[in-house]
Design a protein around this motif. Sequence first.
Motif, PDB file in Angstrom:
ATOM      1  N   LEU A 163       0.833  -1.200   0.000  1.00  0.00           N
ATOM      2  CA  LEU A 163       0.000   0.000   0.000  1.00  0.00           C
ATOM      3  C   LEU A 163       0.869   1.253   0.000  1.00  0.00           C
ATOM      4  N   VAL A 164       0.478   2.209  -0.851  1.00  0.00           N
ATOM      5  CA  VAL A 164       1.149   3.508  -0.935  1.00  0.00           C
ATOM      6  C   VAL A 164       0.139   4.595  -0.595  1.00  0.00           C
ATOM      7  N   SER A 165       0.540   5.522   0.280  1.00  0.00           N
ATOM      8  CA  SER A 165      -0.312   6.672   0.617  1.00  0.00           C
ATOM      9  C   SER A 165       0.127   7.866  -0.211  1.00  0.00           C
ATOM     10  N   VAL A 166      -0.785   8.426  -0.995  1.00  0.00           N
ATOM     11  CA  VAL A 166      -0.501   9.625  -1.793  1.00  0.00           C
ATOM     12  C   VAL A 166      -1.229  10.790  -1.145  1.00  0.00           C
ATOM     13  N   ILE A 167      -0.475  11.807  -0.729  1.00  0.00           N
ATOM     14  CA  ILE A 167      -1.034  12.942   0.008  1.00  0.00           C
ATOM     15  C   ILE A 167      -1.019  14.171  -0.888  1.00  0.00           C
TER      16      ILE A 167
ATOM     17  N   GLU B  73      -3.855   4.515  -1.486  1.00  0.00           N
ATOM     18  CA  GLU B  73      -4.873   5.321  -0.805  1.00  0.00           C
ATOM     19  C   GLU B  73      -4.566   6.790  -1.086  1.00  0.00           C
ATOM     20  N   TYR B  74      -5.577   7.515  -1.511  1.00  0.00           N
ATOM     21  CA  TYR B  74      -5.412   8.925  -1.867  1.00  0.00           C
ATOM     22  C   TYR B  74      -5.974   9.779  -0.742  1.00  0.00           C
ATOM     23  N   ILE B  75      -5.140  10.653  -0.202  1.00  0.00           N
ATOM     24  CA  ILE B  75      -5.570  11.521   0.900  1.00  0.00           C
ATOM     25  C   ILE B  75      -5.520  12.958   0.393  1.00  0.00           C
TER      26      ILE B  75
ATOM     27  N   LEU C   8      -9.728   9.571   0.558  1.00  0.00           N
ATOM     28  CA  LEU C   8     -10.087  10.200   1.842  1.00  0.00           C
ATOM     29  C   LEU C   8      -9.925  11.697   1.677  1.00  0.00           C
ATOM     30  N   ILE C   9     -10.934  12.447   2.096  1.00  0.00           N
ATOM     31  CA  ILE C   9     -10.866  13.906   2.041  1.00  0.00           C
ATOM     32  C   ILE C   9     -10.847  14.441   3.466  1.00  0.00           C
TER      33      ILE C   9
ATOM     34  N   VAL D 267       5.062   6.666   1.373  1.00  0.00           N
ATOM     35  CA  VAL D 267       4.279   7.899   1.216  1.00  0.00           C
ATOM     36  C   VAL D 267       4.804   8.658   0.005  1.00  0.00           C
ATOM     37  N   LEU D 268       3.870   9.215  -0.752  1.00  0.00           N
ATOM     38  CA  LEU D 268       4.224  10.070  -1.884  1.00  0.00           C
ATOM     39  C   LEU D 268       3.451  11.367  -1.744  1.00  0.00           C
ATOM     40  N   HIS D 269       4.178  12.489  -1.683  1.00  0.00           N
ATOM     41  CA  HIS D 269       3.546  13.810  -1.581  1.00  0.00           C
ATOM     42  C   HIS D 269       3.458  14.423  -2.977  1.00  0.00           C
TER      43      HIS D 269
END
Length: 532
Positions: free
Chosen positions: A2-6, A32-34, A61-62, A86-88
């Motif tokens: 899983l990768v979180s993109v912020i 997951e897109y935040i 997620l917003i 994490v990817l910003h």
Amino acid sequence: MLVSVIIPIYGVEKYIAQCAHSLLSQTWKEIEYIFVNDGTKDKSMEVLADVIAQYPERKTLIINKENAGLPQARLSGLQQAQGEYVLHIDSDDWVETDMVEKMVNAAMANDADMVYCYAVNEFGKGRRRLSVDGRYDNCLDYARDMLKFKAHGYLWNKLIRRSLFQEDFFYPTLGMHEDMVLLAQVLGHKGPCVRIKEALYHYRRDNVNSISKQKKTARDVDSARNFLQLYAFWKDRKAIPFADSLPYIFLRCGWIASRFHDGLLEEFPFLREQLLRLPDCGWAPKRFFRLQRVKKWLRQRPFHSPRVLCCIFNYNDNQNAIAWSERLSPYFDTVILDSGSQPRCEHPTAVALDNIYYSGLTNEAHQRAKAGNYPWTVIITSDLKISAKNEKALRLRMEKISYATNVGLYQPGNSRKGRSHRQSKARIWPGMRRSNFQEGWFHMVRTDLLDEICPINLDINRLGWGVDMALSYYANAKGLLILVDNDVTIVHPGGTGYSNKEADRQMENWFRSLEGFQDPFHMKKNVGPIRY
């Protein structure tokens, strides 16, 4: 994996659709897109909602919050992230659809803490420029070059292991170079990193609302504040992850302060001290030039050091004692120790004492320095004289020496060049020489070195002869440098008015009471550069 993109969002109504489409259409599925709504006032969130509706299979997620700036928006996203990496992403940019997949594959193949790629600067109207970084095998090397501005400090082209983003980090409040401030803390270890030699990120340069479009002076000052706040957050901790890069950080902040905003010196009092500690060698030509300009600027700035207590020993030379006090009081805490002068010395810095001679005055100076927690004590006999030019040079030398960690004694040169001058032949920097002995009249001495001889037993040594030899002995015994400054000259009239025979007798008796005492002339001279 899983990768979180912020993705922080503020004022990007024109660009958010292109950004969101490029992210939601990624070939890597475990994302997951935040999206962090940083209190935007335009229709960015409405446009985003329309795009998200086209990708119902994606996990999004917003987060809605009041406007607090880009760094705090990223922090809000990090606090909700669940991915291993994490990817910003900046919300006015866009990426290649296979960016996440290529970066994840590189991370898994190398167990990397960071993966970075090339980027394309998009200037609009078909104008673009490739942005590349060299190859780095570990995060620490990347961070060092980044803080020297030899590698890009962008956060948005880097896939980073989430566990590296600790809660106990400094998260800046100002936007300029906030990503570098965060990366300096994240990349402060030798974890592996991997470069992808492809341009997978498109960085928009034609957004008029971007931070990079603001006035350069204001941006530079905000950048300096961010880095100085970063150091203030870490300076009292045992291990600073970016410690090797601190000289470059301080030089850059000093350069910005000297050119654009001298108020940074008052805002961050440690900046002057750290700039004075910077060595004069080992810099590239451009940085050496800047260092010399910054130090010249510092020499012209007023200061008041809390590290030095200047004690002026006075007996019936009130006018000269007052002159010394008025010269030094703007820069150091100063007291005139008046040993029974007739008439008494009348001055706000004067303290009336009985006629207690040199040893008693030394005890008094030591007590005051210890009570005030001064690392350094300066002892000046009031009959010394100094020119205005030499006085300016002296106070600057004293301020700089007060930050040295391996210096025990400092003395300006004097008109009666005695034994310490003949012994001081090894130059450290222009005018400054090492000795193994220092004569009286003017001492700048570490207060903990005074601890070795004070309180002096006045029943044995009332006149104070031999204090210079005793301090020199203990400096040598502790491996501390003794410095004689041939570039700064004071004038000593000569003559003490004491009986030499009686003084010699008291000195010899006192030396016998000092356990292990040796003549400093026969001790090995401590050598080596001054350390700060």
